[in-house]
Design an enzyme around this catalytic site. Sequence first.
Site, PDB file in Angstrom:
ATOM      1  N   CYS A   1       0.829  -1.206   0.000  1.00  0.00           N
ATOM      2  CA  CYS A   1       0.000   0.000   0.000  1.00  0.00           C
ATOM      3  C   CYS A   1       0.865   1.258   0.000  1.00  0.00           C
ATOM      4  O   CYS A   1       1.982   1.256   0.508  1.00  0.00           O
ATOM      5  CB  CYS A   1      -0.880   0.021   1.228  1.00  0.00           C
ATOM      6  SG  CYS A   1      -1.864  -1.456   1.408  1.00  0.00           S
TER       7      CYS A   1
ATOM      8  N   ARG B   1       4.967  -0.323  -6.436  1.00  0.00           N
ATOM      9  CA  ARG B   1       5.014  -1.092  -5.183  1.00  0.00           C
ATOM     10  C   ARG B   1       3.991  -2.211  -5.162  1.00  0.00           C
ATOM     11  O   ARG B   1       4.020  -3.054  -4.278  1.00  0.00           O
ATOM     12  CB  ARG B   1       4.781  -0.160  -3.993  1.00  0.00           C
ATOM     13  CG  ARG B   1       5.872   0.887  -3.850  1.00  0.00           C
ATOM     14  CD  ARG B   1       5.482   1.910  -2.828  1.00  0.00           C
ATOM     15  NE  ARG B   1       5.536   1.368  -1.502  1.00  0.00           N
ATOM     16  CZ  ARG B   1       6.535   1.572  -0.656  1.00  0.00           C
ATOM     17  NH1 ARG B   1       7.555   2.287  -1.032  1.00  0.00           N
ATOM     18  NH2 ARG B   1       6.519   1.058   0.540  1.00  0.00           N
TER      19      ARG B   1
ATOM     20  N   TRP C   1      -3.140  -2.745  -1.407  1.00  0.00           N
ATOM     21  CA  TRP C   1      -2.791  -4.133  -1.730  1.00  0.00           C
ATOM     22  C   TRP C   1      -3.565  -4.956  -0.716  1.00  0.00           C
ATOM     23  O   TRP C   1      -3.289  -4.922   0.479  1.00  0.00           O
ATOM     24  CB  TRP C   1      -1.290  -4.333  -1.586  1.00  0.00           C
ATOM     25  CG  TRP C   1      -0.787  -5.657  -2.058  1.00  0.00           C
ATOM     26  CD1 TRP C   1      -0.489  -6.020  -3.339  1.00  0.00           C
ATOM     27  CD2 TRP C   1      -0.496  -6.800  -1.234  1.00  0.00           C
ATOM     28  NE1 TRP C   1      -0.043  -7.315  -3.367  1.00  0.00           N
ATOM     29  CE2 TRP C   1      -0.035  -7.823  -2.103  1.00  0.00           C
ATOM     30  CE3 TRP C   1      -0.584  -7.077   0.124  1.00  0.00           C
ATOM     31  CZ2 TRP C   1       0.336  -9.084  -1.643  1.00  0.00           C
ATOM     32  CZ3 TRP C   1      -0.215  -8.333   0.580  1.00  0.00           C
ATOM     33  CH2 TRP C   1       0.236  -9.314  -0.306  1.00  0.00           C
TER      34      TRP C   1
ATOM     35  N   ASN D   1      -1.892   2.327   5.794  1.00  0.00           N
ATOM     36  CA  ASN D   1      -1.016   1.217   5.380  1.00  0.00           C
ATOM     37  C   ASN D   1      -0.723   0.386   6.613  1.00  0.00           C
ATOM     38  O   ASN D   1      -0.498   0.958   7.686  1.00  0.00           O
ATOM     39  CB  ASN D   1       0.335   1.732   4.879  1.00  0.00           C
ATOM     40  CG  ASN D   1       0.240   2.392   3.531  1.00  0.00           C
ATOM     41  OD1 ASN D   1      -0.823   2.411   2.917  1.00  0.00           O
ATOM     42  ND2 ASN D   1       1.346   2.946   3.083  1.00  0.00           N
ATOM     43  N   GLY D   2      -0.639  -0.916   6.450  1.00  0.00           N
ATOM     44  CA  GLY D   2      -0.296  -1.775   7.582  1.00  0.00           C
ATOM     45  C   GLY D   2      -1.440  -2.721   7.904  1.00  0.00           C
ATOM     46  O   GLY D   2      -2.400  -2.845   7.142  1.00  0.00           O
TER      47      GLY D   2
ATOM     48  N   GLU E   1      17.459 -18.174  -8.072  1.00  0.00           N
ATOM     49  CA  GLU E   1      17.095 -16.797  -8.414  1.00  0.00           C
ATOM     50  C   GLU E   1      16.488 -16.736  -9.831  1.00  0.00           C
ATOM     51  O   GLU E   1      15.506 -16.018 -10.061  1.00  0.00           O
ATOM     52  CB  GLU E   1      18.339 -15.895  -8.298  1.00  0.00           C
ATOM     53  CG  GLU E   1      18.176 -14.466  -8.757  1.00  0.00           C
ATOM     54  CD  GLU E   1      17.064 -13.689  -8.049  1.00  0.00           C
ATOM     55  OE1 GLU E   1      16.510 -14.174  -7.052  1.00  0.00           O
ATOM     56  OE2 GLU E   1      16.722 -12.608  -8.536  1.00  0.00           O
TER      57      GLU E   1
ATOM     58  N   LYS F   1      12.755 -15.335 -10.678  1.00  0.00           N
ATOM     59  CA  LYS F   1      12.524 -14.272 -11.662  1.00  0.00           C
ATOM     60  C   LYS F   1      11.488 -14.713 -12.679  1.00  0.00           C
ATOM     61  O   LYS F   1      10.551 -13.998 -12.996  1.00  0.00           O
ATOM     62  CB  LYS F   1      13.818 -13.978 -12.405  1.00  0.00           C
ATOM     63  CG  LYS F   1      14.663 -12.806 -12.294  1.00  0.00           C
ATOM     64  CD  LYS F   1      14.507 -11.640 -11.462  1.00  0.00           C
ATOM     65  CE  LYS F   1      13.791 -11.710 -10.177  1.00  0.00           C
ATOM     66  NZ  LYS F   1      14.494 -11.274  -9.016  1.00  0.00           N
TER      67      LYS F   1
ATOM     68  N   GLU G   1       7.825 -15.165 -11.124  1.00  0.00           N
ATOM     69  CA  GLU G   1       7.101 -13.990 -10.628  1.00  0.00           C
ATOM     70  C   GLU G   1       6.617 -13.069 -11.734  1.00  0.00           C
ATOM     71  O   GLU G   1       5.608 -12.393 -11.560  1.00  0.00           O
ATOM     72  CB  GLU G   1       7.915 -13.216  -9.576  1.00  0.00           C
ATOM     73  CG  GLU G   1       9.101 -12.426 -10.085  1.00  0.00           C
ATOM     74  CD  GLU G   1       9.721 -11.543  -8.990  1.00  0.00           C
ATOM     75  OE1 GLU G   1      10.942 -11.382  -9.005  1.00  0.00           O
ATOM     76  OE2 GLU G   1       8.988 -11.020  -8.132  1.00  0.00           O
TER      77      GLU G   1
ATOM     78  N   HIS H   1      16.102 -37.490  -7.056  1.00  0.00           N
ATOM     79  CA  HIS H   1      15.468 -37.923  -5.802  1.00  0.00           C
ATOM     80  C   HIS H   1      13.986 -37.567  -5.762  1.00  0.00           C
ATOM     81  O   HIS H   1      13.391 -37.533  -4.697  1.00  0.00           O
ATOM     82  CB  HIS H   1      16.217 -37.334  -4.603  1.00  0.00           C
ATOM     83  CG  HIS H   1      17.625 -37.819  -4.507  1.00  0.00           C
ATOM     84  ND1 HIS H   1      17.943 -39.115  -4.141  1.00  0.00           N
ATOM     85  CD2 HIS H   1      18.802 -37.218  -4.799  1.00  0.00           C
ATOM     86  CE1 HIS H   1      19.253 -39.276  -4.177  1.00  0.00           C
ATOM     87  NE2 HIS H   1      19.798 -38.140  -4.586  1.00  0.00           N
TER      88      HIS H   1
ATOM     89  N   LYS I   1       6.295  -4.466  -4.383  1.00  0.00           N
ATOM     90  CA  LYS I   1       7.733  -4.218  -4.395  1.00  0.00           C
ATOM     91  C   LYS I   1       8.302  -4.271  -2.987  1.00  0.00           C
ATOM     92  O   LYS I   1       9.375  -4.800  -2.758  1.00  0.00           O
ATOM     93  CB  LYS I   1       8.009  -2.841  -5.020  1.00  0.00           C
ATOM     94  CG  LYS I   1       9.470  -2.484  -5.115  1.00  0.00           C
ATOM     95  CD  LYS I   1      10.185  -3.386  -6.087  1.00  0.00           C
ATOM     96  CE  LYS I   1      11.668  -3.125  -6.167  1.00  0.00           C
ATOM     97  NZ  LYS I   1      12.364  -4.260  -6.800  1.00  0.00           N
TER      98      LYS I   1
HETATM   99  O1  M6R Z   1      13.161  -5.390  -0.257  1.00  0.00           O
HETATM  100  P1  M6R Z   1      13.633  -6.791   0.013  1.00  0.00           P
HETATM  101  O2  M6R Z   1      14.908  -7.108  -0.653  1.00  0.00           O
HETATM  102  O3  M6R Z   1      13.676  -7.116   1.484  1.00  0.00           O
HETATM  103  O4  M6R Z   1      12.516  -7.716  -0.616  1.00  0.00           O
HETATM  104  C1  M6R Z   1      12.538  -9.103  -0.467  1.00  0.00           C
HETATM  105  C2  M6R Z   1      11.651  -9.786  -1.475  1.00  0.00           C
HETATM  106  O5  M6R Z   1      10.322  -9.382  -1.293  1.00  0.00           O
HETATM  107  C3  M6R Z   1      12.077  -9.454  -2.917  1.00  0.00           C
HETATM  108  O6  M6R Z   1      13.408  -9.781  -3.143  1.00  0.00           O
HETATM  109  C4  M6R Z   1      11.190 -10.232  -3.922  1.00  0.00           C
HETATM  110  O7  M6R Z   1      11.441 -11.587  -3.823  1.00  0.00           O
HETATM  111  C5  M6R Z   1      11.437  -9.702  -5.340  1.00  0.00           C
HETATM  112  N1  M6R Z   1      10.200  -9.321  -5.941  1.00  0.00           N
HETATM  113  C6  M6R Z   1      12.050 -10.703  -6.237  1.00  0.00           C
HETATM  114  O8  M6R Z   1      12.248 -10.192  -7.511  1.00  0.00           O
END
Ligand code: M6R
Length: 600
Positions: free
Chosen positions: A2, A27, A73, A99-100, A477, A481, A484, A500, A595
């Site tokens: 948010c 975000r 959000w 927010n929160g 990683e 990527k 997501e 396994h 974000k």
């Molecule tokens: O701001 P942060 O690095 O703490 O965020 C952690 C994860 O939310 C962030 O890396 C998320 O996995 C990304 N969207 C991946 O691309």
Amino acid sequence: MCGIVGYIGVNDTKEILLKGLEKLEYRGYDSAGIAVMNANGVHVFKEKGRIADLREIVALDVMANIGIGHTRWATHGVPSRTNSHPHQSSSKRFTLVHNGVIENYDLLKREYLADVTFVSETDTEVIVQMIEKFVYEGLDVLEAFRKTLTLLHGSYALALLDEQNSDTIFVAKNKSPLLVGLGSDFNVVASDAMAMLQVTNEYVELMDKEIVIVKKNEITIQNLDGETVTRTSYIAELDASDIEKGTYPHYMLKEIDEQPAVMRKIIQAYQNEQGELTIAPEIITAMNNADRVYIIAAGTSYHAGLVGKQFIEKMAKIPVEVHISSEFGYNMPLLSEKPLFVFISQSGETADSRAVLVNIKEMGYQSLTITNVPGSTLSREADHTLLLHAGPEIAVASTKAYTAQLAVLAILADVTAKSRNLDPGFDLIHELGLVSNAIEVLCDSKELIEHISREFLAVTRNAFFIGRGIDYYVGLEGALKLKEISYIQAEGFAGGELKHGTIALIEDGTPVIALATQESVNLSIRGNVKEVVARGANPCIISMKGLNMDEDSFVIPEVHELLTPLISVIPLQLIAYYAALHRDCDVDKPRNLAKSVTVE
Ligand code: M6R
């Protein structure tokens, strides 16, 4: 997650609020709204979907010099116009954005608001109704606001309008980020300085459990006991052009391309006048005093931590454990005698990581935050900070922050090693220079990588990434990527682990992307590729020059073996980007994601 904006001044506020919300779009959100107040009362406009949808319903003829706005959000209640913010009290005197998460909202509802008819399913509506209730009981608005805050359990950043105080925005925060921006003849509120850079770069940071009375020409900060707090402002070192896409179709592509420059910036930032890598002596002392380093992080930052462990253990010879913050929170391992906690977080706001930081601080342990955002919560609250110098990362998919995290972790390992009279075995400044050049070469190979992405991922439902040792971590990683942003179900596995269980999923044409950048396991990972090919997999081998073979799809330039994650990740970032593009996905704002994940 948010976002909040607010404005009080002499100009019409609608466009300022809408532009501010657009800057927070990255975000992640699913609905948005604004409320503006003029002599005719408060006018609320909200809509499910994008800010562009909200723009369509904002009445252009309503002029007002004070207003608040929000991107939501969803946590409590589905994404809908009704659940989106701002929320109003029953009489509509009070209007609030939040927010929160209020953990005890249900209890408060039952205890204080049994006779109130709620319009939404949100926890936020409880706050605004409680303020109204306490005002009906005889408190003035500030007292009612304060009393409500003392009853809330959880996190909040709040901006409140009161129809009977048309010259004030009431603001408060606890655990969720919120700033007040200063201008001449106006002041603003923002959950992120970027939102209001359009009007000011001068900000005042708020601490937990503070209230701010924001007027056009003054702000007053108070604690929950009503005592006035003084705080100096700071200039947000953000360049408005850093947060523009320029000629790029997507922020993600721009941020991938920025990586060579980020590498150079990091080398510069961590070099002293003698041209040696340097880190604040107190951080190196903290490293040397530790008998074990605990890296705490989430998502991509967690993956950076896995590679960082290799750097610190191999170069500085300090044992390292890497933990997912949301797990560590309730499942703490047996700690060593002298632990040092290292939090890795691009945003510096991840609530899961912050919960661990609060906990270990109470236990009296030392902490270091590695973050891209100076002044972020994790940076402020840890004992030490190392900055990533990557510039604002807007795309939800983290790219340049990941490589920056690796570079800073390598520098931390290198400087610590030297302070212990250990020879890291290579000249890191020189090697990072080579890394920067190699990333440039890879960024110039977009056509080939786009072709690979089409060839392997055009029609698939799923994909696997395999590697051994450090390549395995990069595979994790790469898989994150891809899933997501393209919504292809992707998983990373240690090459030897496939047989396994996971190998049962390999069918004719299943894409398996294998990384082969490590000499010691080059033949074994190729053996794993043969195993999946025998079951019909469509293999894409990404190898490093010198270890490459005829069957490979892509060869990355040669860099020091320990630093290969900094460059082997680049084709994986680009493969994910093109897969998302070809599937018509919203590359920069993937569904359901935020974000900065500010709820636990
Ligand atoms: O701001 P942060 O690095 O703490 O965020 C952690 C994860 O939310 C962030 O890396 C998320 O996995 C990304 N969207 C991946 O691309």
